[in-house]
Write a protein that holds these residues in place. Structure first.
Motif, PDB file in Angstrom:
ATOM      1  N   TYR A 182       0.463  -0.284 -11.318  1.00 53.61           N
ATOM      2  CA  TYR A 182      -0.667   0.376 -10.773  1.00 53.61           C
ATOM      3  C   TYR A 182      -0.237   0.552  -8.893  1.00 53.61           C
ATOM      4  CZ  TYR A 182      -3.662  -0.309 -14.909  1.00 53.61           C
ATOM      5  OH  TYR A 182      -4.150  -0.229 -15.986  1.00 53.61           O
ATOM      6  N   ALA A 183      -0.516   1.950  -8.661  1.00 54.97           N
ATOM      7  CA  ALA A 183      -0.183   2.356  -7.189  1.00 54.97           C
ATOM      8  C   ALA A 183      -1.495   1.852  -6.448  1.00 54.97           C
ATOM      9  CB  ALA A 183       0.035   3.881  -7.148  1.00 54.97           C
ATOM     10  N   LEU A 184      -1.402   1.347  -5.416  1.00 58.17           N
ATOM     11  CA  LEU A 184      -2.623   0.617  -4.659  1.00 58.17           C
ATOM     12  C   LEU A 184      -2.713   1.257  -3.167  1.00 58.17           C
ATOM     13  CD1 LEU A 184      -5.159  -0.992  -4.380  1.00 58.17           C
ATOM     14  CD2 LEU A 184      -3.550  -3.000  -3.918  1.00 58.17           C
ATOM     15  N   GLY A 185      -3.615   1.519  -2.741  1.00 58.02           N
ATOM     16  CA  GLY A 185      -3.530   1.927  -1.236  1.00 58.02           C
ATOM     17  C   GLY A 185      -4.254   3.326  -0.622  1.00 58.02           C
ATOM     18  N   GLY A 186      -5.283   3.428  -0.326  1.00 59.84           N
ATOM     19  CA  GLY A 186      -5.767   4.720   0.215  1.00 59.84           C
ATOM     20  C   GLY A 186      -5.856   5.657  -1.004  1.00 59.84           C
ATOM     21  N   LEU A 200      -4.480  10.265  -9.371  1.00 65.72           N
ATOM     22  CA  LEU A 200      -3.970   9.527 -10.557  1.00 65.72           C
ATOM     23  C   LEU A 200      -2.774  10.522 -10.843  1.00 65.72           C
ATOM     24  CD1 LEU A 200      -4.182   7.423 -12.805  1.00 65.72           C
ATOM     25  CD2 LEU A 200      -5.861   9.044 -14.000  1.00 65.72           C
ATOM     26  N   MET A 201      -2.897  11.729 -11.088  1.00 66.15           N
ATOM     27  CA  MET A 201      -1.817  12.631 -11.492  1.00 66.15           C
ATOM     28  C   MET A 201      -0.573  12.221 -10.741  1.00 66.15           C
ATOM     29  SD  MET A 201      -1.449  16.540 -12.501  1.00 66.15           S
ATOM     30  CE  MET A 201      -2.855  16.079 -13.972  1.00 66.15           C
ATOM     31  N   SER A 202      -0.546  12.306  -9.230  1.00 67.05           N
ATOM     32  CA  SER A 202       0.516  12.208  -8.309  1.00 67.05           C
ATOM     33  C   SER A 202       1.156  10.525  -8.603  1.00 67.05           C
ATOM     34  CB  SER A 202      -0.005  12.183  -6.955  1.00 67.05           C
ATOM     35  OG  SER A 202      -0.342  13.538  -6.658  1.00 67.05           O
ATOM     36  N   ALA A 203       0.375   9.455  -8.760  1.00 68.66           N
ATOM     37  CA  ALA A 203       0.797   8.424  -9.202  1.00 68.66           C
ATOM     38  C   ALA A 203       1.858   8.277 -10.372  1.00 68.66           C
ATOM     39  CB  ALA A 203      -0.205   7.349  -8.906  1.00 68.66           C
ATOM     40  N   GLN A 204       1.206   9.010 -11.459  1.00 68.24           N
ATOM     41  CA  GLN A 204       1.792   8.888 -12.692  1.00 68.24           C
ATOM     42  C   GLN A 204       2.960   9.790 -12.824  1.00 68.24           C
ATOM     43  OE1 GLN A 204      -1.461  10.162 -15.252  1.00 68.24           O
ATOM     44  NE2 GLN A 204      -2.030   8.119 -15.865  1.00 68.24           N
ATOM     45  N   GLU A 205       3.074  10.704 -11.934  1.00 66.80           N
ATOM     46  CA  GLU A 205       4.301  11.582 -11.829  1.00 66.80           C
ATOM     47  C   GLU A 205       5.392  10.755 -11.341  1.00 66.80           C
ATOM     48  OE1 GLU A 205       5.055  14.357 -13.132  1.00 66.80           O
ATOM     49  OE2 GLU A 205       3.294  15.436 -13.476  1.00 66.80           O
ATOM     50  N   GLN A 206       5.124   9.973 -10.341  1.00 64.22           N
ATOM     51  CA  GLN A 206       6.170   8.984  -9.707  1.00 64.22           C
ATOM     52  C   GLN A 206       6.494   7.627 -10.315  1.00 64.22           C
ATOM     53  OE1 GLN A 206       7.368  10.284  -7.060  1.00 64.22           O
ATOM     54  NE2 GLN A 206       5.816  11.916  -7.177  1.00 64.22           N
ATOM     55  N   PRO A 261       0.663  -1.365  -0.184  1.00 64.93           N
ATOM     56  CA  PRO A 261       0.032  -0.025  -0.075  1.00 64.93           C
ATOM     57  C   PRO A 261       0.877   1.389  -0.174  1.00 64.93           C
ATOM     58  CG  PRO A 261       0.083  -1.110   2.385  1.00 64.93           C
ATOM     59  CD  PRO A 261       0.774  -2.109   1.225  1.00 64.93           C
ATOM     60  N   VAL A 262       0.394   2.253  -0.837  1.00 71.17           N
ATOM     61  CA  VAL A 262       0.919   3.249  -0.909  1.00 71.17           C
ATOM     62  C   VAL A 262       0.919   4.482   0.302  1.00 71.17           C
ATOM     63  CG1 VAL A 262       1.416   5.583  -2.142  1.00 71.17           C
ATOM     64  CG2 VAL A 262       1.203   3.423  -3.356  1.00 71.17           C
ATOM     65  N   LEU A 263      -0.576   4.471   0.585  1.00 66.92           N
ATOM     66  CA  LEU A 263      -0.980   4.977   1.889  1.00 66.92           C
ATOM     67  C   LEU A 263      -1.898   4.061   2.928  1.00 66.92           C
ATOM     68  CD1 LEU A 263      -2.577   8.324  -0.084  1.00 66.92           C
ATOM     69  CD2 LEU A 263      -0.119   7.731   0.960  1.00 66.92           C
ATOM     70  N   GLY A 277       4.322   5.055   1.058  1.00 65.80           N
ATOM     71  CA  GLY A 277       4.711   6.324   0.670  1.00 65.80           C
ATOM     72  C   GLY A 277       5.337   6.567  -0.617  1.00 65.80           C
ATOM     73  N   TRP A 278       4.981   7.868  -1.109  1.00 69.37           N
ATOM     74  CA  TRP A 278       5.243   7.906  -2.460  1.00 69.37           C
ATOM     75  C   TRP A 278       6.663   7.928  -2.976  1.00 69.37           C
ATOM     76  CZ3 TRP A 278       1.739   7.113  -5.745  1.00 69.37           C
ATOM     77  CH2 TRP A 278       0.352   7.364  -5.542  1.00 69.37           C
ATOM     78  N   ARG A 279       7.527   8.489  -1.873  1.00 67.82           N
ATOM     79  CA  ARG A 279       8.782   8.486  -2.088  1.00 67.82           C
ATOM     80  C   ARG A 279       9.511   6.795  -2.242  1.00 67.82           C
ATOM     81  NH1 ARG A 279      13.216  11.848   1.573  1.00 67.82           N
ATOM     82  NH2 ARG A 279      11.828  13.548   0.574  1.00 67.82           N
ATOM     83  N   LYS A 280       8.971   6.009  -1.513  1.00 69.35           N
ATOM     84  CA  LYS A 280       9.370   4.705  -1.549  1.00 69.35           C
ATOM     85  C   LYS A 280       8.798   4.046  -2.779  1.00 69.35           C
ATOM     86  CE  LYS A 280      11.539   0.812  -0.010  1.00 69.35           C
ATOM     87  NZ  LYS A 280      10.923   0.102   1.410  1.00 69.35           N
ATOM     88  N   PHE A 281       7.780   4.382  -3.031  1.00 67.68           N
ATOM     89  CA  PHE A 281       6.999   3.796  -4.310  1.00 67.68           C
ATOM     90  C   PHE A 281       7.889   4.048  -5.596  1.00 67.68           C
ATOM     91  CE2 PHE A 281       4.247   4.279  -7.911  1.00 67.68           C
ATOM     92  CZ  PHE A 281       3.450   3.077  -8.067  1.00 67.68           C
ATOM     93  N   ALA A 282       8.110   5.433  -5.742  1.00 66.20           N
ATOM     94  CA  ALA A 282       9.137   5.786  -6.933  1.00 66.20           C
ATOM     95  C   ALA A 282      10.378   5.063  -6.969  1.00 66.20           C
ATOM     96  CB  ALA A 282       9.020   7.232  -6.653  1.00 66.20           C
ATOM     97  N   SER A 283      11.079   4.942  -5.860  1.00 68.24           N
ATOM     98  CA  SER A 283      12.312   4.278  -5.742  1.00 68.24           C
ATOM     99  C   SER A 283      12.315   3.068  -6.351  1.00 68.24           C
ATOM    100  CB  SER A 283      12.805   4.507  -4.383  1.00 68.24           C
ATOM    101  OG  SER A 283      13.866   3.741  -4.300  1.00 68.24           O
ATOM    102  N   LEU A 284      11.055   2.000  -5.800  1.00 70.79           N
ATOM    103  CA  LEU A 284      11.112   0.862  -6.054  1.00 70.79           C
ATOM    104  C   LEU A 284      10.755   0.524  -7.479  1.00 70.79           C
ATOM    105  CD1 LEU A 284       8.772  -0.557  -3.114  1.00 70.79           C
ATOM    106  CD2 LEU A 284      10.904  -1.165  -3.564  1.00 70.79           C
ATOM    107  N   ILE A 285      10.206   1.529  -8.253  1.00 66.73           N
ATOM    108  CA  ILE A 285       9.687   1.127  -9.669  1.00 66.73           C
ATOM    109  C   ILE A 285      10.465   2.082 -10.481  1.00 66.73           C
ATOM    110  CG2 ILE A 285       7.200   0.690  -8.971  1.00 66.73           C
ATOM    111  CD1 ILE A 285       6.570   3.401 -10.169  1.00 66.73           C
ATOM    112  N   GLN A 286      11.653   2.687 -10.183  1.00 66.70           N
ATOM    113  CA  GLN A 286      12.525   3.358 -11.156  1.00 66.70           C
ATOM    114  C   GLN A 286      13.117   2.292 -12.024  1.00 66.70           C
ATOM    115  OE1 GLN A 286      15.608   5.617  -9.096  1.00 66.70           O
ATOM    116  NE2 GLN A 286      15.972   6.896 -10.956  1.00 66.70           N
TER     117      GLN A 286
END
Length: 322
Positions: free
Chosen positions: A294-298, A304-310, A264-266, A278-287
């Motif tokens: 697909y981002a999941l969690g809360g 959507l735009m925040s997820a795509q930016e990451q 879960p992201v949130l 959290g978004w920082r760890k999420f972005a790091s994992l998929i770099q």
């Protein structure tokens, strides 16, 4: 034993390339045809080019698009990365979704241009590396997950119907506490309803049931993913998987699933036992990751735009569907 000098030589032999999926609001994207004098001349590809030493990939892409098409990037976000070996070179293709640009694309290098749609590509031949890219482009930005045991079957069906009417095109039936007879009836209704909107439905965890119900594929749990010997065959349709960490993301790559859900992201009620990324760890994992994520969690539609930016392809939601 690994030989560092050999590994470094292999890494140094990879040509770094930035590629653009230039997308209009109607979902069409731009392809260009390689001109004569270049390897694979006459083949269609996504525009872009080589990343020079010490150059940031997005800056390289902006430079290439100005040189090739006369446009300048105004808004782009990272998508995913693929490594592909041709006879003349091995390339690492870093794809970006370009959703806003300045200028009108035109052929500055005498190449052909064509706007295409993911499910109806009419130009040929395509560069071999582009097959998984085209498949990924057919995935919508929102992945809905059912929770009829919590809402009630009738309420859940009404909720999914409203979401389909509002553009939802990808659903996972995830009802772990539902008895088989109720699940069979519920799944049949959801699949029939979704297919009238040309939407895809995946069944959570049960490959056999996905075929029995006439679903479009199966979604694997993280524990299934980690115990697999191979992914379900193409006759089962789409195959996705849940991931929570780098080990599970790695296994999903190895088995070549079509896409993953990471979270879960949130904080979320459905995964209280898991700490949020959290978004920082999420972005790091998929770099640099090679599959759509697909981002999941809360999350809600406005995330959507925040997820795509990451770097996410989109968002997956359970309680956010409406």
């Amino acid at each position: 034993m690994n030989n560092p000098s050999i590994n470094n030589a292999v890494a140094n032999s990879i040509v770094e390339v930035a590629a653009a999926v230039i997308t209009k609001p109607d979902g069409s994207f731009l392809l260009t045809c390689r001109p004569g004098g270049k390897p694979f001349s006459g083949y269609w590809e996504f525009p872009g080019g080589k990343v020079e030493a010490n150059e940031i990939p997005l800056h390289a892409l902006d430079r290439e698009l100005q040189e090739e098409l006369g446009i300048q990037i105004k808004h782009a976000y990272p998508w995913f990365t693929r490594v592909f070996s041709y006879s003349h070179a091995t390339v690492r293709l870093r794809f970006f979704r370009v959703v806003e640009w300045q200028g009108e694309p035109f052929a500055r290098e005498n190449q052909q241009l064509s706007w295409q749609f993911p499910n109806n590509v009419t130009v040929t031949p395509m560069l071999p590396a582009n097959a998984p890219i085209l498949r990924a482009l057919s995935l919508p930005p929102v992945f809905a997950i059912t929770h009829a045991c919590e809402l009630g079957v009738d309420t859940s069906i009404m909720q999914i119907k409203r979401a389909l009417q509002n553009g939802l095109r990808l659903i996972q039936i995830r009802e772990k506490d539902m008895d088989k007879d109720t699940l069979r009836t519920f799944a049949s209704q959801i699949i029939a309803l979704a297919h009238t909107f040309d939407a895809k439905v995946l069944i959570n965890s049960d490959v056999k049931l996905s075929r029995e119900f006439g679903a479009d594929g199966v979604h694997l749990t993280s524990s299934q993913l980690m115990s697999l010997f191979s992914r379900p065959g193409p006759e089962y349709g789409w195959c996705s998987a849940s991931c929570h960490n780098s080990e599970e993301l790695f296994m999903a790559e190895q088995f070549g699933v079509d896409f993953v859900v990471l979270g879960p992201v949130l904080p979320t009620l459905s995964h209280l036992e898991l700490p949020s990324l959290g978004w920082r760890k999420f972005a790091s994992l998929i770099q640099g990751y090679s599959l759509p994520v697909y981002a999941l969690g809360g999350l809600q539609y406005e995330d959507l735009m925040s997820a795509q930016e990451q770097g996410a392809h989109g968002i997956a939601m359970m309680r956010g569907i409406a």
